[in-house]
Scaffold this motif. Structure first.
Motif, PDB file in Angstrom:
ATOM      1  N   UNK A 110       0.771  -1.029  -0.039  1.00 44.70           N
ATOM      2  CA  UNK A 110      -0.061  -0.056  -0.047  1.00 44.70           C
ATOM      3  C   UNK A 110       1.009   1.205   0.106  1.00 44.70           C
ATOM      4  N   UNK A 111       0.337   2.183  -0.943  1.00 42.54           N
ATOM      5  CA  UNK A 111       1.311   3.692  -0.925  1.00 42.54           C
ATOM      6  C   UNK A 111       0.616   4.631  -0.089  1.00 42.54           C
ATOM      7  N   UNK A 112      -0.647   4.443   0.372  1.00 40.20           N
ATOM      8  CA  UNK A 112      -1.194   5.561   1.172  1.00 40.20           C
ATOM      9  C   UNK A 112      -0.844   5.519   2.520  1.00 40.20           C
ATOM     10  N   UNK A 113      -0.034   4.521   3.199  1.00 40.11           N
ATOM     11  CA  UNK A 113       0.399   4.339   4.495  1.00 40.11           C
ATOM     12  C   UNK A 113       1.760   3.817   4.510  1.00 40.11           C
ATOM     13  N   UNK A 114       2.605   4.308   5.542  1.00 40.54           N
ATOM     14  CA  UNK A 114       3.931   3.583   5.749  1.00 40.54           C
ATOM     15  C   UNK A 114       3.676   2.420   6.476  1.00 40.54           C
ATOM     16  N   UNK A 115       3.568   1.270   6.036  1.00 41.76           N
ATOM     17  CA  UNK A 115       3.287   0.140   6.609  1.00 41.76           C
ATOM     18  C   UNK A 115       4.602  -0.637   6.648  1.00 41.76           C
ATOM     19  N   UNK A 116       5.145  -1.098   8.095  1.00 40.15           N
ATOM     20  CA  UNK A 116       6.303  -1.898   7.998  1.00 40.15           C
ATOM     21  C   UNK A 116       6.073  -3.148   8.755  1.00 40.15           C
ATOM     22  N   UNK A 117       7.015  -4.067   8.381  1.00 42.28           N
ATOM     23  CA  UNK A 117       6.877  -5.462   9.052  1.00 42.28           C
ATOM     24  C   UNK A 117       6.888  -5.271  10.741  1.00 42.28           C
ATOM     25  N   UNK A 118       7.594  -4.224  11.158  1.00 40.51           N
ATOM     26  CA  UNK A 118       7.392  -4.426  12.662  1.00 40.51           C
ATOM     27  C   UNK A 118       6.031  -3.978  12.931  1.00 40.51           C
ATOM     28  N   UNK A 119       5.425  -2.904  12.338  1.00 42.06           N
ATOM     29  CA  UNK A 119       3.853  -2.766  12.936  1.00 42.06           C
ATOM     30  C   UNK A 119       2.832  -3.936  12.582  1.00 42.06           C
ATOM     31  N   UNK A 120       3.215  -4.705  11.448  1.00 47.74           N
ATOM     32  CA  UNK A 120       2.281  -5.910  11.163  1.00 47.74           C
ATOM     33  C   UNK A 120       2.603  -6.905  12.209  1.00 47.74           C
ATOM     34  N   UNK A 124       0.863  -6.108  15.534  1.00 48.31           N
ATOM     35  CA  UNK A 124      -0.591  -6.379  15.227  1.00 48.31           C
ATOM     36  C   UNK A 124      -0.916  -7.885  15.376  1.00 48.31           C
ATOM     37  N   UNK A 125      -0.142  -8.437  14.748  1.00 51.31           N
ATOM     38  CA  UNK A 125      -0.102 -10.101  14.817  1.00 51.31           C
ATOM     39  C   UNK A 125      -0.064 -10.687  16.062  1.00 51.31           C
ATOM     40  N   UNK A 126       0.889 -10.343  16.904  1.00 54.74           N
ATOM     41  CA  UNK A 126       1.138 -10.483  18.241  1.00 54.74           C
ATOM     42  C   UNK A 126      -0.196 -10.190  19.211  1.00 54.74           C
ATOM     43  N   UNK A 127      -0.786  -8.990  18.939  1.00 54.53           N
ATOM     44  CA  UNK A 127      -1.749  -8.555  19.718  1.00 54.53           C
ATOM     45  C   UNK A 127      -3.170  -9.681  19.510  1.00 54.53           C
ATOM     46  N   UNK A 128      -3.301 -10.105  18.094  1.00 57.06           N
ATOM     47  CA  UNK A 128      -4.254 -10.858  17.879  1.00 57.06           C
ATOM     48  C   UNK A 128      -4.067 -12.515  18.341  1.00 57.06           C
ATOM     49  N   UNK A 129      -2.570 -12.709  18.237  1.00 56.45           N
ATOM     50  CA  UNK A 129      -2.080 -14.148  18.654  1.00 56.45           C
ATOM     51  C   UNK A 129      -1.071 -13.944  19.711  1.00 56.45           C
ATOM     52  N   UNK A 130      -1.298 -13.943  21.119  1.00 50.28           N
ATOM     53  CA  UNK A 130      -0.184 -13.821  21.940  1.00 50.28           C
ATOM     54  C   UNK A 130       0.818 -14.777  21.992  1.00 50.28           C
ATOM     55  N   UNK A 131       0.470 -16.167  21.575  1.00 53.33           N
ATOM     56  CA  UNK A 131       1.332 -17.187  21.635  1.00 53.33           C
ATOM     57  C   UNK A 131       1.919 -17.495  20.229  1.00 53.33           C
ATOM     58  N   UNK A 132       1.997 -16.464  19.248  1.00 56.10           N
ATOM     59  CA  UNK A 132       2.402 -16.549  17.776  1.00 56.10           C
ATOM     60  C   UNK A 132       3.865 -16.297  17.818  1.00 56.10           C
ATOM     61  N   UNK A 133       4.414 -16.418  16.798  1.00 53.79           N
ATOM     62  CA  UNK A 133       6.164 -16.239  16.387  1.00 53.79           C
ATOM     63  C   UNK A 133       6.586 -15.000  17.090  1.00 53.79           C
ATOM     64  N   UNK A 147      11.770 -14.765  13.783  1.00 49.91           N
ATOM     65  CA  UNK A 147      11.192 -15.616  12.873  1.00 49.91           C
ATOM     66  C   UNK A 147      10.034 -15.299  12.259  1.00 49.91           C
ATOM     67  N   UNK A 148       9.086 -14.301  12.645  1.00 46.69           N
ATOM     68  CA  UNK A 148       8.050 -13.763  11.603  1.00 46.69           C
ATOM     69  C   UNK A 148       8.627 -13.288  10.569  1.00 46.69           C
ATOM     70  N   UNK A 149       9.829 -12.377  10.402  1.00 46.45           N
ATOM     71  CA  UNK A 149      10.382 -11.512   9.396  1.00 46.45           C
ATOM     72  C   UNK A 149      10.998 -12.650   8.532  1.00 46.45           C
ATOM     73  N   UNK A 150      11.624 -13.895   9.139  1.00 46.42           N
ATOM     74  CA  UNK A 150      12.132 -15.044   8.393  1.00 46.42           C
ATOM     75  C   UNK A 150      11.386 -15.751   7.476  1.00 46.42           C
ATOM     76  N   UNK A 151      10.053 -16.041   8.210  1.00 36.93           N
ATOM     77  CA  UNK A 151       9.027 -16.864   7.248  1.00 36.93           C
ATOM     78  C   UNK A 151       8.506 -16.006   6.235  1.00 36.93           C
ATOM     79  N   UNK A 152       8.344 -14.675   6.584  1.00 41.53           N
ATOM     80  CA  UNK A 152       7.754 -13.638   5.354  1.00 41.53           C
ATOM     81  C   UNK A 152       8.764 -13.718   4.198  1.00 41.53           C
ATOM     82  N   UNK A 153      10.133 -13.577   4.542  1.00 39.39           N
ATOM     83  CA  UNK A 153      11.215 -13.614   3.553  1.00 39.39           C
ATOM     84  C   UNK A 153      10.959 -14.974   2.719  1.00 39.39           C
ATOM     85  N   UNK A 154      10.979 -16.364   3.374  1.00 36.64           N
ATOM     86  CA  UNK A 154      10.731 -17.284   2.738  1.00 36.64           C
ATOM     87  C   UNK A 154       9.482 -17.401   1.653  1.00 36.64           C
TER      88      UNK A 154
END
Length: 514
Positions: A90-100, A103-112, A116-123
């Motif tokens: 998206x170009x209308x907002x400066x979204x980063x992997x850190x922000x995403x 948000x992912x950890x807030x929804x899944x506290x037992x998540x990665x 490891x989150x960044x590594x899985x996305x790069x793969x």
């Protein structure tokens, strides 16, 4: 265990080392494939000849001895990588992997965690829009597929009859085979493979088909299952079937190109000709196929035939001594009469397998029965509807004995005790409307020899004949009352006198019935 044998055969004979390819071929998870190969290596099962000699229970015992079940670990929830990629684009907002990730950890506290989150996305990102240029080794792969053929004319009705064109191409030389068929059904699909291998004069190590229903029983991106008859053909010719992924034409780009070439140089060249018979059409295709394989390819500067003779032909496996014979695989339940139905004909199975579900292999000549991977019976194929084919050894001993009873056999058995016993048995059998009605009485008389002395039985039969009452009950009464040696009251006793001697009740006598 049948899948495990297929895994080991593909790995050891077919030379397939990719766990992902093995998992996709046999319909198992990749981790299960790795575990299977690890266990086989640990117990020293590294030769296919040794594995092929083991039955399924023994192979399971060696690879998976009884152990305590491991505690299953709860899997961590995976993010929706496609949605994350869209958010980053998206170009209308400066979204980063850190922000995403936050948000992912807030929804899944037992998540990665973040790293490891960044590594899985790069793969995940590396797998997008990747094109692999395949390097084909000589004699390794043959790619097969169907396409629409040209229509014939029915000589009787004048109607257009559509045809299919089966195309096969070797990976290293692009040497091409083509034949027209009337359908894509399983028998036709298998026959095309037989003709293709005969055309090539050998067999490739791997066969790569599309996810055609005739070749793949259950198409799936990750767990495609090969049709049992197709798997049997592969075993007969010593090749391994590895289907392409669903909607992934690049997996079989070689045959996709061969189909395009066949359409341009064969079907297009025949578009103005009219054909009335399939043999006539295939004869024309064969002539153009020879020209196609003899044409010099522009980029390679050699013909397909020249490359085939130099690369593929020396590397192909030899053909088996006999071509594959089509056979259908199926399952049927053994009924209470220890017979199962195959194409509306009933074949016997061992009576101990009553109510069991067996696999059967039905060819044009034979019907073979399998239980837990073991061949437990074979019959000559019969096409008589609702008829029965029975192997005597499949019957219980009591059924065999009953079917083996004949009047002469029972009389001969009685002869071994004495002439009077044989005469009594003959009388019992011949006075019945049908001989089998007297079998039970005759057997009862013979079995009295186990309770009483055979000499006493012989005298009792003699006396029963003398009083014209040679029945099982009369002879049994004589023995139980020890009357076989008692003298007769007259030279020609009447039926009433015989009844009195035997102590029978409610016997009305001969005069009652006049």
């Amino acid at each position: 265990m049948r899948k495990i044998k297929d895994v080991l055969r593909l790995h050891l004979v077919g030379g397939v080392t990719s766990r992902r390819q093995l998992a996709r071929t046999v319909g198992c998870g990749k981790s299960a494939i790795s575990e299977c190969l690890r266990r086989a290596a640990a117990v020293g099962l590294d030769r296919w000849e040794t594995i092929a000699a083991l039955d399924e229970p023994e192979l399971e015992r060696r690879l998976y001895p009884a152990t305590a079940a491991p505690v299953a670990r709860k899997p961590r929830p995976l993010p929706d990588w496609t949605k994350i990629r869209e958010e980053l684009a998206r170009r209308d907002h400066q979204v980063t992997l850190s922000l995403l990730w936050t948000e992912y950890k807030a929804e899944h506290p037992d998540g990665y965690q973040y790293s490891q989150f960044v590594d899985l996305y790069r793969r995940f990102e590396k797998k997008l829009s990747v094109v692999l240029r395949q390097q084909h080794r000589a004699g390794e792969k043959v790619f097969v597929d169907f396409c629409d053929g040209i229509a014939m004319i029915d000589p009787n009705t004048g109607e257009h009859v559509p045809t299919q064109l089966f195309v096969g191409a070797l990976g290293a030389s692009s040497y091409t085979f083509a034949i027209a068929t009337l359908s894509q059904e399983l028998p036709v699909w298998l026959d095309c493979h037989v003709r293709m291998f005969e055309f090539l004069g050998g067999v490739s190590a791997l066969t790569v088909p599309d996810n055609l229903r005739s070749g793949v029983s259950r198409p799936d991106r990750y767990e495609a299952e090969i049709n049992p008859s197709y798997r049997e053909l592969a075993q007969h010719y010593g090749t391994c079937v590895i289907p392409a992924r669903i909607r992934k034409p690049r997996d079989k780009a070689k045959v996709e190109a061969a189909v395009l070439v066949a359409q341009r140089w064969i079907l297009a060249a025949l578009r103005h000709r009219t054909f009335y018979h399939l043999n006539e059409l295939n004869a024309a295709i064969g002539e153009l196929l020879d020209r196609l394989n003899d044409r010099v390819m522009r980029h390679v500067k050699q013909s397909r035939r020249a490359l085939f003779e130099r690369l593929d032909r020396p590397a192909l496996k030899p053909l088996p001594s006999q071509p594959y014979e089509y056979a259908e695989w199926g399952q049927a339940r053994v009924n209470i009469d220890y017979h199962l139905s195959v194409d509306d004909h009933f074949y016997s199975a061992p009576y101990t397998l009553t109510h069991e579900t067996l696999w059967y292999r039905a060819s044009h000549r034979t019907v073979e029965l399998f239980h837990h991977g073991k061949r437990i019976g074979s019959h000559v194929r019969s096409f008589k509807k609702y008829g029965y084919t029975t192997e005597p050894s499949h019957r219980p001993a009591s059924h065999r004995a009953h079917l083996e009873w004949t009047p002469s056999r029972l009389i001969q058995w009685g002869q071994s005790i004495g002439v009077n016993t044989a005469a009594a048995i003959e009388y019992v059998i011949r006075t019945k409307p049908h001989p089998e009605q007297g079998y039970r009485s005759a057997l009862g008389i013979l079995r009295l020899a186990k309770r009483f002395d055979p000499d006493r039985l012989e005298r009792a039969c003699e006396k029963a004949l003398a009083i014209q009452a040679p029945s099982y009950k009369a002879i049994k009464t004589l023995l139980e009352q020890r009357m076989e040696a008692a003298p007769l009251r007259g030279a020609e006793p009447t039926t009433d006198d015989a009844a009195a001697h035997l102590g029978a009740r409610n016997v009305r006598g001969r005069g009652y019935y006049h």
